[in-house]
Motif scaffolding. Structure first.
Motif, PDB file in Angstrom:
ATOM      1  N   GLY A  28       0.829  -1.192   0.000  1.00 30.97           N
ATOM      2  CA  GLY A  28       0.000   0.000   0.000  1.00 30.97           C
ATOM      3  C   GLY A  28       0.860   1.237   0.000  1.00 30.97           C
ATOM      4  O   GLY A  28       1.713   1.405   0.876  1.00 30.97           O
ATOM      5  N   GLY A  29       0.694   2.090  -1.007  1.00 34.99           N
ATOM      6  CA  GLY A  29       1.516   3.297  -1.076  1.00 34.99           C
ATOM      7  C   GLY A  29       2.989   2.936  -1.150  1.00 34.99           C
ATOM      8  O   GLY A  29       3.420   2.198  -2.023  1.00 34.99           O
ATOM      9  N   GLN A  30       3.764   3.396  -0.182  1.00 36.84           N
ATOM     10  CA  GLN A  30       5.196   3.120  -0.183  1.00 36.84           C
ATOM     11  C   GLN A  30       5.589   2.001   0.764  1.00 36.84           C
ATOM     12  O   GLN A  30       6.773   1.717   0.950  1.00 36.84           O
ATOM     13  CB  GLN A  30       5.969   4.388   0.219  1.00 36.84           C
ATOM     14  N   GLY A  31       4.612   1.314   1.372  1.00 38.19           N
ATOM     15  CA  GLY A  31       4.940   0.283   2.350  1.00 38.19           C
ATOM     16  C   GLY A  31       4.266  -1.037   2.087  1.00 38.19           C
ATOM     17  O   GLY A  31       3.385  -1.157   1.240  1.00 38.19           O
ATOM     18  N   GLU A  32       4.702  -2.047   2.837  1.00 36.54           N
ATOM     19  CA  GLU A  32       4.109  -3.377   2.747  1.00 36.54           C
ATOM     20  C   GLU A  32       3.155  -3.586   3.917  1.00 36.54           C
ATOM     21  O   GLU A  32       3.415  -3.135   5.036  1.00 36.54           O
ATOM     22  CB  GLU A  32       5.199  -4.445   2.753  1.00 36.54           C
ATOM     23  N   ILE A  33       2.039  -4.274   3.652  1.00 36.75           N
ATOM     24  CA  ILE A  33       1.010  -4.495   4.671  1.00 36.75           C
ATOM     25  C   ILE A  33       1.110  -5.925   5.197  1.00 36.75           C
ATOM     26  O   ILE A  33       1.183  -6.878   4.417  1.00 36.75           O
ATOM     27  CB  ILE A  33      -0.405  -4.263   4.098  1.00 36.75           C
ATOM     28  N   TYR A  34       1.101  -6.061   6.532  1.00 40.11           N
ATOM     29  CA  TYR A  34       1.190  -7.371   7.163  1.00 40.11           C
ATOM     30  C   TYR A  34       0.015  -7.582   8.120  1.00 40.11           C
ATOM     31  O   TYR A  34      -0.525  -6.626   8.695  1.00 40.11           O
ATOM     32  CB  TYR A  34       2.484  -7.503   7.969  1.00 40.11           C
ATOM     33  N   LEU A  35      -0.358  -8.836   8.275  1.00 43.02           N
ATOM     34  CA  LEU A  35      -1.272  -9.224   9.346  1.00 43.02           C
ATOM     35  C   LEU A  35      -0.414  -9.589  10.551  1.00 43.02           C
ATOM     36  O   LEU A  35       0.576 -10.322  10.417  1.00 43.02           O
ATOM     37  CB  LEU A  35      -2.117 -10.432   8.918  1.00 43.02           C
ATOM     38  N   GLU A  74      10.277   0.475   4.871  1.00 45.85           N
ATOM     39  CA  GLU A  74      11.704   0.187   4.965  1.00 45.85           C
ATOM     40  C   GLU A  74      12.521   1.423   4.577  1.00 45.85           C
ATOM     41  O   GLU A  74      13.665   1.575   4.951  1.00 45.85           O
ATOM     42  CB  GLU A  74      12.071  -0.980   4.040  1.00 45.85           C
ATOM     43  N   SER A  75      11.913   2.287   3.772  1.00 44.06           N
ATOM     44  CA  SER A  75      12.519   3.559   3.385  1.00 44.06           C
ATOM     45  C   SER A  75      11.401   4.595   3.371  1.00 44.06           C
ATOM     46  O   SER A  75      10.289   4.319   3.819  1.00 44.06           O
ATOM     47  CB  SER A  75      13.188   3.446   2.006  1.00 44.06           C
TER      48      SER A  75
END
Length: 329
Positions: free
Chosen positions: A18-25, A41-42
């Motif tokens: 999502g956007g510039q990041g990764e989504i986790y459960l 991460e950045s």
């Protein structure tokens, strides 16, 4: 509002990007509940900016912001986990979404946008599309991913997703504003009701998509190239969609009454019995009504509609659907 989440949450699996990041459960050990984590991460400044937007929002259609954590060079944003299915996945499974259901979900989305646009400064989402809409089992819609959201006229860099983003977002010359979200909303509804990705199969003004005239009129005005020709507020769009639903309800009621009156003659003359699949759909509708109790079940309505589509000459589905609408006022 931020809390130290170190040691409390365990990442379970990646849900997407999502956007510039990764989504986790993740699993929150302290609360014994699931949570969603967006990891940067950045681009940490973008993450902090998104966190500041999220922490200012409070709406039942927006996941709650729970806090953030900066650790080992990455930033984690913690949000309420919404169990459900994205509209993108729903379209993949069902090919397209019926007009009435699209209008119902569209009105829910407009309620969220109305809340965002009325804030001071207004929050412009800038990336409305099926993958950013989550539908729960009860048919409730959530708008997620505020990574590209802007406050008022906050810059004119290229924003959004090709096919859904308004022209002024993609050329980098204009500012994204309320009318930009209205354009993306219209393209999202177009994808929902046709099954066509707007970036691959663009809208054609002269094509007959099988919509009602009212629905087509609302959609066309949302996606005008010139923003001055679009609806100026989401409240106007919402009024248009509600008129579409009222007209559809009137048509359904009229058709149901006609079929009910004809049904007596049909049954007396030895009309054919319900087909097994038709009877199963009716049974499922009744089951969903029962499970919903005093709540109105959109799933029950859908089963009635599927039964009516399967056997349009039979009265039972229309009759039961009409009675259900009447019981709900």
């Amino acid at each position: 509002m931020d809390r130290d989440c170190a040691g409390n949450c365990i990442l379970l699996k990646q849900l997407g990007r999502g956007g510039q990041g990764e989504i986790y459960l993740a699993w929150d050990e302290e609360k014994s509940s699931y949570t969603a984590v967006k990891r940067f991460e950045s681009r940490l400044l973008e993450g902090i900016r998104e966190a500041r937007i999220l922490e200012s929002l409070c709406h039942p259609g927006i996941p709650k912001y729970l806090g953030r954590r900066l650790e080992d060079g990455h930033l984690d944003l913690f949000m309420e986990y919404i169990p459900g299915i994205s509209v993108k996945e729903y379209i993949r499974l069902h090919e397209k979404i019926p007009e009435r259901r699209t209008a119902v979900w569209g009105i829910q989305l407009l309620d969220i946008l109305d809340y965002l646009h009325r804030r001071s400064p207004p929050v412009i989402h800038c990336d409305i599309k099926p993958s950013n809409l989550i539908i729960t089992r009860r048919g409730r819609l959530f708008l997620i991913d505020y990574g590209t959201a802007v406050l008022g006229k906050d810059g004119n860099q290229k924003l959004g997703t090709c096919g859904y983003a308004a022209p002024e977002q993609m050329d980098g010359l204009g500012y994204a504003d309320e009318q930009s979200d209205i354009y993306s909303f219209g393209m999202t509804l177009y994808h929902m009701v046709t099954g066509h990705h707007p970036g691959k199969k663009p809208w054609e003004d002269d094509k007959n998509y099988g919509f009602s005239r009212g629905f087509a009129r609302v959609l066309k005005k949302c996606i005008r190239t010139d923003k001055e020709d679009r609806y100026q507020t989401v409240s106007e769009v919402r009024r248009g969609l509600k008129r579409v639903l009222r007209k559809r309800a009137a048509v359904w009621a009229g058709a149901a009454v006609s079929l009910i009156l004809a049904a007596g003659v049909c049954w007396k003359s030895g009309y054919k019995k319900e087909q097994p699949a038709y009877a199963v759909l009716l049974a499922k509708a009744e089951e969903e009504r029962s499970k919903a109790g005093s709540r109105f079940s959109m799933k029950a309505v859908r089963y009635y509609e599927l039964a009516a589509d399967r056997e349009p000459d039979q009265a039972a589905a229309y009759e039961r659907l009409l009675r259900y609408y009447q019981s709900a006022g």
